[in-house]
Design a protein around this motif. Structure first.
Motif, short mmCIF file in Angstrom:
data_model
loop_
_atom_site.label_atom_id
_atom_site.label_comp_id
_atom_site.label_asym_id
_atom_site.label_seq_id
_atom_site.Cartn_x
_atom_site.Cartn_y
_atom_site.Cartn_z
N ARG A 158 57.20 50.74 -19.93
CA ARG A 158 57.15 51.62 -21.09
C ARG A 158 58.59 51.72 -21.59
O ARG A 158 59.45 52.21 -20.87
N ALA A 159 58.82 51.24 -22.78
CA ALA A 159 60.20 51.05 -23.24
C ALA A 159 60.57 51.99 -24.37
O ALA A 159 59.71 52.51 -25.08
N SER A 160 61.87 52.19 -24.53
CA SER A 160 62.39 53.05 -25.59
C SER A 160 62.73 52.24 -26.83
O SER A 160 63.03 51.05 -26.75
N LEU A 161 62.69 52.92 -27.97
CA LEU A 161 63.14 52.36 -29.24
C LEU A 161 64.37 53.14 -29.70
O LEU A 161 64.48 54.34 -29.44
N PRO A 162 65.30 52.48 -30.40
CA PRO A 162 66.56 53.15 -30.76
C PRO A 162 66.37 54.30 -31.73
O PRO A 162 65.61 54.21 -32.70
N GLU A 163 67.09 55.37 -31.46
CA GLU A 163 67.04 56.56 -32.30
C GLU A 163 67.47 56.26 -33.74
O GLU A 163 66.92 56.81 -34.70
N GLU A 164 68.46 55.37 -33.88
CA GLU A 164 69.02 55.09 -35.21
C GLU A 164 68.01 54.45 -36.16
O GLU A 164 68.20 54.49 -37.38
N LYS A 165 66.97 53.85 -35.63
CA LYS A 165 65.99 53.15 -36.46
C LYS A 165 64.73 53.98 -36.73
O LYS A 165 63.78 53.48 -37.33
N ALA A 166 64.75 55.23 -36.31
CA ALA A 166 63.56 56.07 -36.45
C ALA A 166 63.72 57.09 -37.56
O ALA A 166 64.84 57.51 -37.89
N TYR A 167 62.60 57.49 -38.15
CA TYR A 167 62.58 58.54 -39.15
C TYR A 167 61.65 59.65 -38.66
O TYR A 167 60.58 59.37 -38.11
N LEU A 168 62.08 60.89 -38.85
CA LEU A 168 61.30 62.04 -38.40
C LEU A 168 61.06 62.99 -39.56
O LEU A 168 61.92 63.18 -40.42
N PHE A 169 59.87 63.57 -39.60
CA PHE A 169 59.60 64.62 -40.57
C PHE A 169 58.49 65.53 -40.04
O PHE A 169 57.76 65.17 -39.11
N THR A 170 58.41 66.72 -40.61
CA THR A 170 57.41 67.70 -40.19
C THR A 170 56.40 67.90 -41.31
O THR A 170 56.77 67.99 -42.49
N ALA A 171 55.14 67.97 -40.95
CA ALA A 171 54.06 68.18 -41.92
C ALA A 171 53.17 69.32 -41.43
O ALA A 171 53.08 69.58 -40.23
N ILE A 172 52.54 69.99 -42.37
CA ILE A 172 51.57 71.05 -42.04
C ILE A 172 50.19 70.58 -42.49
O ILE A 172 49.97 70.29 -43.68
N LEU A 173 49.27 70.48 -41.54
CA LEU A 173 47.92 69.99 -41.82
C LEU A 173 46.91 71.10 -41.56
O LEU A 173 46.96 71.76 -40.52
N ASP A 174 46.01 71.29 -42.51
CA ASP A 174 44.98 72.31 -42.30
C ASP A 174 43.87 71.77 -41.40
O ASP A 174 43.90 70.61 -40.96
N LYS A 175 42.89 72.60 -41.14
CA LYS A 175 41.82 72.25 -40.20
C LYS A 175 41.10 70.98 -40.63
O LYS A 175 40.82 70.09 -39.81
N GLU A 176 40.80 70.88 -41.91
CA GLU A 176 40.09 69.70 -42.42
C GLU A 176 40.93 68.43 -42.27
O GLU A 176 40.42 67.39 -41.88
N GLN A 177 42.21 68.52 -42.57
CA GLN A 177 43.10 67.36 -42.45
C GLN A 177 43.24 66.93 -40.99
O GLN A 177 43.38 65.74 -40.70
N MET A 178 43.21 67.89 -40.07
CA MET A 178 43.38 67.57 -38.66
C MET A 178 42.17 66.86 -38.08
O MET A 178 42.26 66.27 -37.00
N GLU A 179 41.04 66.90 -38.77
CA GLU A 179 39.86 66.18 -38.27
C GLU A 179 40.10 64.68 -38.27
O GLU A 179 39.48 63.94 -37.50
N ASN A 180 40.98 64.21 -39.12
CA ASN A 180 41.40 62.81 -39.11
C ASN A 180 42.90 62.80 -39.41
O ASN A 180 43.35 62.42 -40.50
N ALA A 181 43.67 63.24 -38.41
CA ALA A 181 45.09 63.49 -38.60
C ALA A 181 45.86 62.24 -39.00
O ALA A 181 46.73 62.28 -39.87
#
Length: 213
Positions: free
Chosen positions: A74-97
């Motif tokens: 199980r290997a790591s990927l470099p932090e510099e090549k990753a993108y992160l963001f936060t999203a808010i999903l309601d109950k309906e959206q979470m059914e197929n997140a």
């Protein structure tokens, strides 16, 4: 799982400075370190997460695999090549997140849905049944994943799982039931990683180059 059915898959970190390995075994007293190893690079093979010398990296990985008798990792990927963001999903959206996240990826990272590989962690797993979910999403270009997959397979490995470096560290140092916000400083030769974790979900990362080291 019976021992003969287990598929040992140690954690393998691939960084600019070298290779690191750790494997745990399960005992009646919990998990214990089964083995660990480290191999340093004599020259820069990876710079800012980008593989600069593929042939040499494959050679170093091959020697490391043969030395430790490895196959599945199980290997790591470099932090510099990753993108992160936060999203808010309601109950309906979470059914197929995953589908819901696909619709908003291009609004949050400079990658199209077709060229992104992504995963997500729910930051508020103890929310009420009608409450929206806070989802921390990490995305990496398929090209980056393919590059690391290629060198590992050429070296004789079979990667079972990739994880961004910051996520792997947070899972390693933050207890499972810790819901607090934690700040983690990851110091290594030549750089420092600053991570903010909401529980065990990454909310923010920043990597600083330490040229004086």
């Amino acid at each position: 799982t019976p021992k003969f059915l287990e598929m040992p898959s140690p954690g393998l970190a691939i960084s600019e400075t070298g290779l690191r390995l750790i494997e745990f075994s399960h005992t009646k007293n919990g998990f214990v370190v089964e083995r660990s190893d480290f191999a340093s690079f004599s020259e820069p093979l990876i710079v800012a997460g980008e593989i600069k010398n593929k042939e040499k990296l494959v050679s170093e990985l091959t020697k490391f695999r043969e030395k430790n008798g490895l196959r599945y990792v199980r290997a790591s990927l470099p932090e510099e090549k990753a993108y992160l963001f936060t999203a808010i999903l309601d109950k309906e959206q979470m059914e197929n997140a995953r589908t819901s996240i696909e619709f908003i990826i291009e609004e949050n990272v400079p990658l199209s849905v077709s060229e992104a590989v992504f995963d997500y962690v729910i930051a508020n797993p103890d929310r009420g049944p009608e409450d929206p979910a806070i989802v921390n999403v990490s995305a990496v270009s398929q090209v980056v994943v393919a590059d690391y997959l290629d060198v590992l397979r050429l070296a004789g490995f079979e990667p079972l799982h990739f994880e961004i470096e910051s996520q792997a560290i947070v899972k390693a140092v933050v207890p499972r039931k810790d819901s607090r916000v934690n700040m983690i400083l990851n110091l290594s030769k030549g750089r420092a990683g600053l991570y903010i974790a909401d529980g065990r979900a990454i909310a923010f990362t920043s990597t600083v180059i330490l040229s004086q080291f």
